[in-house]
Motif scaffolding. Structure first.
Motif, PDB file in Angstrom:
ATOM      1  N   GLN A 236     -15.427   6.207   7.587  1.00 42.21           N
ATOM      2  CA  GLN A 236     -14.238   5.486   7.132  1.00 42.21           C
ATOM      3  C   GLN A 236     -14.007   5.616   5.623  1.00 42.21           C
ATOM      4  OE1 GLN A 236     -13.851   1.465   8.651  1.00 42.21           O
ATOM      5  NE2 GLN A 236     -12.839   0.784   6.759  1.00 42.21           N
ATOM      6  N   PRO A 237     -15.035   5.488   4.762  1.00 42.75           N
ATOM      7  CA  PRO A 237     -14.801   5.638   3.315  1.00 42.75           C
ATOM      8  C   PRO A 237     -14.202   6.998   2.952  1.00 42.75           C
ATOM      9  CG  PRO A 237     -16.915   4.595   3.710  1.00 42.75           C
ATOM     10  CD  PRO A 237     -16.413   5.043   5.049  1.00 42.75           C
ATOM     11  N   HIS A 238     -14.622   8.067   3.648  1.00 38.00           N
ATOM     12  CA  HIS A 238     -14.087   9.396   3.380  1.00 38.00           C
ATOM     13  C   HIS A 238     -12.575   9.410   3.630  1.00 38.00           C
ATOM     14  CE1 HIS A 238     -14.245  14.004   4.329  1.00 38.00           C
ATOM     15  NE2 HIS A 238     -13.646  13.736   3.189  1.00 38.00           N
ATOM     16  N   LEU A 239     -12.134   8.845   4.737  1.00 39.11           N
ATOM     17  CA  LEU A 239     -10.719   8.794   5.073  1.00 39.11           C
ATOM     18  C   LEU A 239      -9.943   7.963   4.046  1.00 39.11           C
ATOM     19  CD1 LEU A 239      -9.189   8.226   8.582  1.00 39.11           C
ATOM     20  CD2 LEU A 239      -8.403   6.866   6.657  1.00 39.11           C
ATOM     21  N   ILE A 240     -10.461   6.787   3.719  1.00 40.73           N
ATOM     22  CA  ILE A 240      -9.776   5.900   2.773  1.00 40.73           C
ATOM     23  C   ILE A 240      -9.658   6.543   1.394  1.00 40.73           C
ATOM     24  CG2 ILE A 240      -9.982   3.705   1.524  1.00 40.73           C
ATOM     25  CD1 ILE A 240     -11.139   2.510   4.107  1.00 40.73           C
ATOM     26  N   ASN A 241     -10.702   7.223   0.962  1.00 44.21           N
ATOM     27  CA  ASN A 241     -10.658   7.894  -0.348  1.00 44.21           C
ATOM     28  C   ASN A 241      -9.624   9.012  -0.383  1.00 44.21           C
ATOM     29  OD1 ASN A 241     -12.599   6.289  -1.561  1.00 44.21           O
ATOM     30  ND2 ASN A 241     -14.300   7.607  -0.948  1.00 44.21           N
ATOM     31  N   GLU A 242      -9.441   9.685   0.757  1.00 40.31           N
ATOM     32  CA  GLU A 242      -8.436  10.750   0.780  1.00 40.31           C
ATOM     33  C   GLU A 242      -7.037  10.164   0.709  1.00 40.31           C
ATOM     34  OE1 GLU A 242      -8.760  14.865   2.448  1.00 40.31           O
ATOM     35  OE2 GLU A 242      -7.752  13.871   4.111  1.00 40.31           O
ATOM     36  N   VAL A 243      -6.806   9.042   1.373  1.00 36.55           N
ATOM     37  CA  VAL A 243      -5.507   8.369   1.265  1.00 36.55           C
ATOM     38  C   VAL A 243      -5.253   7.984  -0.188  1.00 36.55           C
ATOM     39  CG1 VAL A 243      -4.167   6.336   1.890  1.00 36.55           C
ATOM     40  CG2 VAL A 243      -5.507   7.505   3.632  1.00 36.55           C
ATOM     41  N   LYS A 244      -6.263   7.418  -0.829  1.00 37.46           N
ATOM     42  CA  LYS A 244      -6.116   6.999  -2.226  1.00 37.46           C
ATOM     43  C   LYS A 244      -5.823   8.181  -3.152  1.00 37.46           C
ATOM     44  CE  LYS A 244      -9.043   2.848  -2.242  1.00 37.46           C
ATOM     45  NZ  LYS A 244     -10.304   2.257  -2.765  1.00 37.46           N
ATOM     46  N   LYS A 253      -2.796  -1.384   1.415  1.00 37.03           N
ATOM     47  CA  LYS A 253      -1.703  -1.654   0.482  1.00 37.03           C
ATOM     48  C   LYS A 253      -0.458  -0.870   0.873  1.00 37.03           C
ATOM     49  CE  LYS A 253       0.186  -3.184  -3.361  1.00 37.03           C
ATOM     50  NZ  LYS A 253       0.579  -4.600  -3.526  1.00 37.03           N
ATOM     51  N   LEU A 254      -0.654   0.303   1.470  1.00 36.05           N
ATOM     52  CA  LEU A 254       0.479   1.133   1.882  1.00 36.05           C
ATOM     53  C   LEU A 254       1.371   0.423   2.903  1.00 36.05           C
ATOM     54  CD1 LEU A 254      -0.768   4.799   2.331  1.00 36.05           C
ATOM     55  CD2 LEU A 254       1.147   4.021   0.958  1.00 36.05           C
ATOM     56  N   GLN A 255       0.788  -0.467   3.685  1.00 42.52           N
ATOM     57  CA  GLN A 255       1.578  -1.159   4.699  1.00 42.52           C
ATOM     58  C   GLN A 255       2.691  -1.992   4.077  1.00 42.52           C
ATOM     59  OE1 GLN A 255      -1.826  -2.833   7.049  1.00 42.52           O
ATOM     60  NE2 GLN A 255      -0.734  -1.900   8.752  1.00 42.52           N
ATOM     61  N   SER A 256       2.523  -2.377   2.809  1.00 39.75           N
ATOM     62  CA  SER A 256       3.564  -3.154   2.133  1.00 39.75           C
ATOM     63  C   SER A 256       4.763  -2.289   1.769  1.00 39.75           C
ATOM     64  CB  SER A 256       2.995  -3.818   0.864  1.00 39.75           C
ATOM     65  OG  SER A 256       2.663  -2.832  -0.107  1.00 39.75           O
ATOM     66  N   TYR A 257       4.622  -0.954   1.921  1.00 35.30           N
ATOM     67  CA  TYR A 257       5.722  -0.053   1.595  1.00 35.30           C
ATOM     68  C   TYR A 257       6.562   0.313   2.813  1.00 35.30           C
ATOM     69  CZ  TYR A 257       4.381   0.617  -3.232  1.00 35.30           C
ATOM     70  OH  TYR A 257       4.126   0.412  -4.558  1.00 35.30           O
ATOM     71  N   ARG A 258       6.344  -0.362   3.940  1.00 34.06           N
ATOM     72  CA  ARG A 258       7.179  -0.104   5.105  1.00 34.06           C
ATOM     73  C   ARG A 258       8.632  -0.394   4.746  1.00 34.06           C
ATOM     74  NH1 ARG A 258       4.974  -3.364   8.220  1.00 34.06           N
ATOM     75  NH2 ARG A 258       3.599  -2.027   9.406  1.00 34.06           N
ATOM     76  N   ASP A 259       9.540   0.503   5.158  1.00 34.48           N
ATOM     77  CA  ASP A 259      10.979   0.375   4.910  1.00 34.48           C
ATOM     78  C   ASP A 259      11.351   0.524   3.435  1.00 34.48           C
ATOM     79  OD1 ASP A 259      11.477  -0.075   7.627  1.00 34.48           O
ATOM     80  OD2 ASP A 259      11.053  -2.215   7.385  1.00 34.48           O
ATOM     81  N   THR A 260      10.493   1.125   2.645  1.00 38.82           N
ATOM     82  CA  THR A 260      10.831   1.422   1.255  1.00 38.82           C
ATOM     83  C   THR A 260      11.143   2.903   1.127  1.00 38.82           C
ATOM     84  OG1 THR A 260       8.555   1.897   0.629  1.00 38.82           O
ATOM     85  CG2 THR A 260       9.256  -0.391   0.446  1.00 38.82           C
ATOM     86  N   LEU A 261      11.275   3.361  -0.113  1.00 32.88           N
ATOM     87  CA  LEU A 261      11.655   4.754  -0.360  1.00 32.88           C
ATOM     88  C   LEU A 261      10.723   5.728   0.344  1.00 32.88           C
ATOM     89  CD1 LEU A 261      13.614   6.553  -1.913  1.00 32.88           C
ATOM     90  CD2 LEU A 261      12.028   6.537  -3.822  1.00 32.88           C
ATOM     91  N   TYR A 262       9.417   5.472   0.323  1.00 32.91           N
ATOM     92  CA  TYR A 262       8.475   6.377   1.001  1.00 32.91           C
ATOM     93  C   TYR A 262       8.813   6.489   2.487  1.00 32.91           C
ATOM     94  CZ  TYR A 262       4.638   7.991   3.752  1.00 32.91           C
ATOM     95  OH  TYR A 262       3.926   8.661   4.703  1.00 32.91           O
ATOM     96  N   HIS A 263       8.976   5.338   3.111  1.00 35.12           N
ATOM     97  CA  HIS A 263       9.167   5.321   4.556  1.00 35.12           C
ATOM     98  C   HIS A 263      10.451   6.039   4.936  1.00 35.12           C
ATOM     99  CE1 HIS A 263       8.223   2.667   8.315  1.00 35.12           C
ATOM    100  NE2 HIS A 263       7.765   3.895   8.418  1.00 35.12           N
TER     101      HIS A 263
END
Length: 266
Positions: A236-244, A253-263
């Motif tokens: 799991q840490p390997h996956l999370i570090n790649e996202v970061k 934290k990315l879940q807070s960007y739902r329906d924003t410019l990224y999404h």
């Protein structure tokens, strides 16, 4: 803020251009809104007919003039702050679509478009400034069909991109090169010249975007072990570090960007 989008279906353009989009509205001048552009492996050409954009990262987008700029394919997220009148019209290129328009390496964007194309871009910008979104898309489509050169197609690159997407980015550069019958060095050169990033970074972006889409689609807690197994990570840490490394944010934290410019740019 209002957002409109039209997916490109034109037979001549659909392999090189994903969509046309528009953002419009008014934002408080004092506070503004922070937006985050996350890597998609795309190149964006943006026309700004509103207030100037504030860049929050050291690396700015490539400006062709104060109101026309390119967001090149990049390996980590970029942040901007928008205030005042928002009136952006964008063209999202996929693969080496922007290269076929520029007819020169993506690395030369900082120097602007070739002279013959620069004038046409300026004329397009002036025309777009007074049109509705539907008419802007038609105007942009006419411009692209007249200036994007599909004779510059690179079959090895097109096949490599297809393989990467089919594998969800879970593939090595050497495996890709073997599958498209070019050397790793030649593959590196094709990606850097025509898209602006390395094939390794492109794979990483596609891989991370696949599970970021999964994260953003979930209302309940994410099953991290499901993702670890699905994307062949050590833990799991390997996956999370790649996202970061891509988003500069933790996955939760990315879940807070739902329906924003990224999404919206999925």
């Amino acid at each position: 803020m209002n957002y409109d989008e039209k997916i490109v279906t034109h037979e001549y353009l659909k392999d090189d251009v994903l969509c046309y989009w528009q953002m419009s509205g008014d934002i408080d001048y004092i506070v503004g809104i922070h937006s985050r552009f996350l890597p998609k492996g795309q190149n964006l050409l943006i026309f700004n007919h509103g207030s100037d954009i504030e860049y929050l990262d050291a690396t700015k987008f490539k400006c062709l003039n104060p109101k026309i700029f390119v967001v090149p394919a990049f390996a980590t997220s970029r942040r901007i702050n928008q205030k005042g009148k928002i009136d952006l019209f964008g063209i999202s290129f996929i693969g080496d679509g922007l290269y076929k328009l520029m007819k020169q390496p993506i690395s030369k964007i900082a120097g602007g478009f070739p002279d013959a194309l620069q004038q046409k871009i300026e004329e397009l910008n002036a025309e777009l400034s007074v049109l509705s979104f539907s008419k802007k898309t038609k105007c942009a489509e006419k411009f692209l069909t007249g200036n994007l050169d599909r004779n510059l197609n690179s079959p090895p690159l097109q096949q490599a991109i297809k393989i990467i997407h089919q594998s969800k980015g879970i593939i090595t550069v050497s495996e890709i090169a073997n599958n498209v019958y070019v050397s790793e060095r030649q593959l590196q050169r094709l990606f850097k010249t025509r898209i602006g990033i390395s094939p390794k970074d492109y794979c990483k972006i596609i891989r991370v975007n696949n599970y970021m889409d999964f994260i953003l689609s979930k209302d309940n807690p994410v099953d991290w072990m499901e993702l670890v197994v699905e994307y062949n990570y050590h833990d799991q840490p390997h996956l999370i570090n790649e996202v970061k490394s891509i988003a500069k944010l933790a996955p939760k934290k990315l879940q807070s960007y739902r329906d924003t410019l990224y999404h919206r740019f999925i």
